[in-house]
Design an enzyme around this catalytic site. Sequence first.
Site, PDB file in Angstrom:
ATOM      1  CB  CYS A   1      -3.250   1.126   8.997  1.00 29.90           C
ATOM      2  SG  CYS A   1      -3.737   1.574   7.334  1.00 29.90           S
TER       3      CYS A   1
ATOM      4  CB  CYS B   1      -4.727   6.433   3.945  1.00 31.39           C
ATOM      5  SG  CYS B   1      -4.864   5.075   5.109  1.00 31.39           S
TER       6      CYS B   1
ATOM      7  CB  CYS C   1      -0.982   0.010   1.155  1.00 28.52           C
ATOM      8  SG  CYS C   1      -0.262   0.488   2.711  1.00 28.52           S
TER       9      CYS C   1
ATOM     10  CG  ASP D   1       0.172   3.400   4.280  1.00 28.84           C
ATOM     11  OD1 ASP D   1       0.063   4.090   3.256  1.00 28.84           O
ATOM     12  OD2 ASP D   1      -0.773   3.081   5.014  1.00 28.84           O
TER      13      ASP D   1
END
Lengths: 147, 409
Positions: A109, A65, A38, A40
């Site tokens: 996350c 995000c 993703c 991140d």
Amino acid sequence: MIIEPYYSKKIIDRFLHPKNLGKIKDADGVGDTQNLRCGDLMKIYIKVDKEKEIIKDAKFETFGCGHAIAISDMICDLVKGKTFEAALKVGYEAIADEIGPIPPVKIHCARLAQAAIKAAIEDYSAHSRSPEGRQNKKPCLSAGRKK
Amino acid sequence: MPKIYLDYAATTPCDPKVLRAMLPYFKKDFGNPSSIHGFGQKALNAMSEAREALADFLGCDAPEIVFTGSATEADNLAILGTVKAAKIPALPAGRQKPHIITSQIEHPAVLESCRELEKRGAEVTYLPVDKDGLVQVLELKKALKPNTVLVSIMYANNEIGTIQPIQEISEAINEYNIQKTKSVPTGHLPQGDKILFHTDAVQAANFLDCDVKKLGVDLLTLSAHKIYGPKGVGALYAKKGTLINPVIYGGGHERGLRSGTENVAGIVGLGQAVKEIQSPNYKIQNIRIRQFRDKLIKNILKNIEGSRLNGSLTQRLPNNVNVSFEGAEGEAIVIALDQKGVATSTGSACSSGSLEPSHVLMALGLSEETAHGSLRLTLGRTNTLKDIEKVLKVLPVIIQKLRKISGYK
């Protein structure tokens, strides 16, 4: 069935007003993690009470995000005052208890934040015996990303 | 707080005239168009009028229009339906597979249909695009083979707004078909041996000429809800004589190509929406939309350091802005803008359940990080200069804040 909004109020609030944002200049441990899928990146800085091996302070820098940012901020709150052992147990459930339900697609996350805490503790353990201590860590975005 | 909508590529609000045209078909004129009594015939008439409106817009004959339940369904029908019906010429063993050519930046409705055919044994070429997102006609020519049955290239891209050279592509395919005809002893290429050309014109319809003869396409997809019509209706133009098999089976509606009682009100809405997009008022409005787009692009690139425009500067839909920001992630920008009353979207599919960066931006050769930092603003009829000014005011602050959070610089 009640559908939770994709971004809950609590997550939005944490995202817009994080309490633990930034670097700790003389951090005792720094954990750098990234999710290759993703994109991140999370970096968590910890300050440690060396006598009791308790996390005194934690701060973060995150490229990701809104959920990733809110969760990074939350986990910093949750690990403060905890022993390493207790801090390592702070995971998705503990974060969700505080911040409310996280959409399934965003659970990674929380895992990433957990990994960052673990990396910070390991970093502390690896360096706690070296005389120079910890310094000169690169900023988050230049931490070994391929271009 | 006033809400600003800058996500017209996702969907559009229903035009008041469209809604008015649809309403009778929910209650008073609720008949089933397949019924032979007055109620049914009234519904059938309304549907025929809508079909005529589409035929007029596309420059084709009304019977060449197939109404579907969505543009995705129309894309599926175009791809699965024609490949199913295609005849593969006799070739050495192992080479009789049908071959399909598409691009790496197609909508998932096309890409996933192609992947499904691959699973069933077809061969698919996913053409790369250049840094602006343009398909290279030379690459396409090189990819054409004796077992090629279908080419599917979108008219304009939904993420970056790049407009493909559809006419040039159709000329290249036509040339190949002519060569192929010459090799046939009868001098006549039977239907089913000809390479077909499909284009998804969903994003293009608001702004570009969709005359199928000028474009030279055999199949073309439209969606109602992207042109100020209702959701749940699409259409496929399929040129007369095109061999195509249904994907959905049943009562044989839409010339047997799409069974299922027609969404009469929705189809009437699509017909009205197609009429509206051709009105001179909206043509003039499109000029204003283009000016807003240019103002956004110019000021974002000028005022926000570390920003870049994705897609082409010239071959671009008049309503599309797609920008990336170093050190700020797309979804975070979207959610922060939403808090300021501005609705936008990200190029990446992160929010739709997949974590992968946008396949379109990756195909342009962007790094994963840049692909994750993209923001899409798509303009439409309700936007005003004030909206644009507000975005230009709040966006730099948001980017600065997110960069602080990510530790950028």
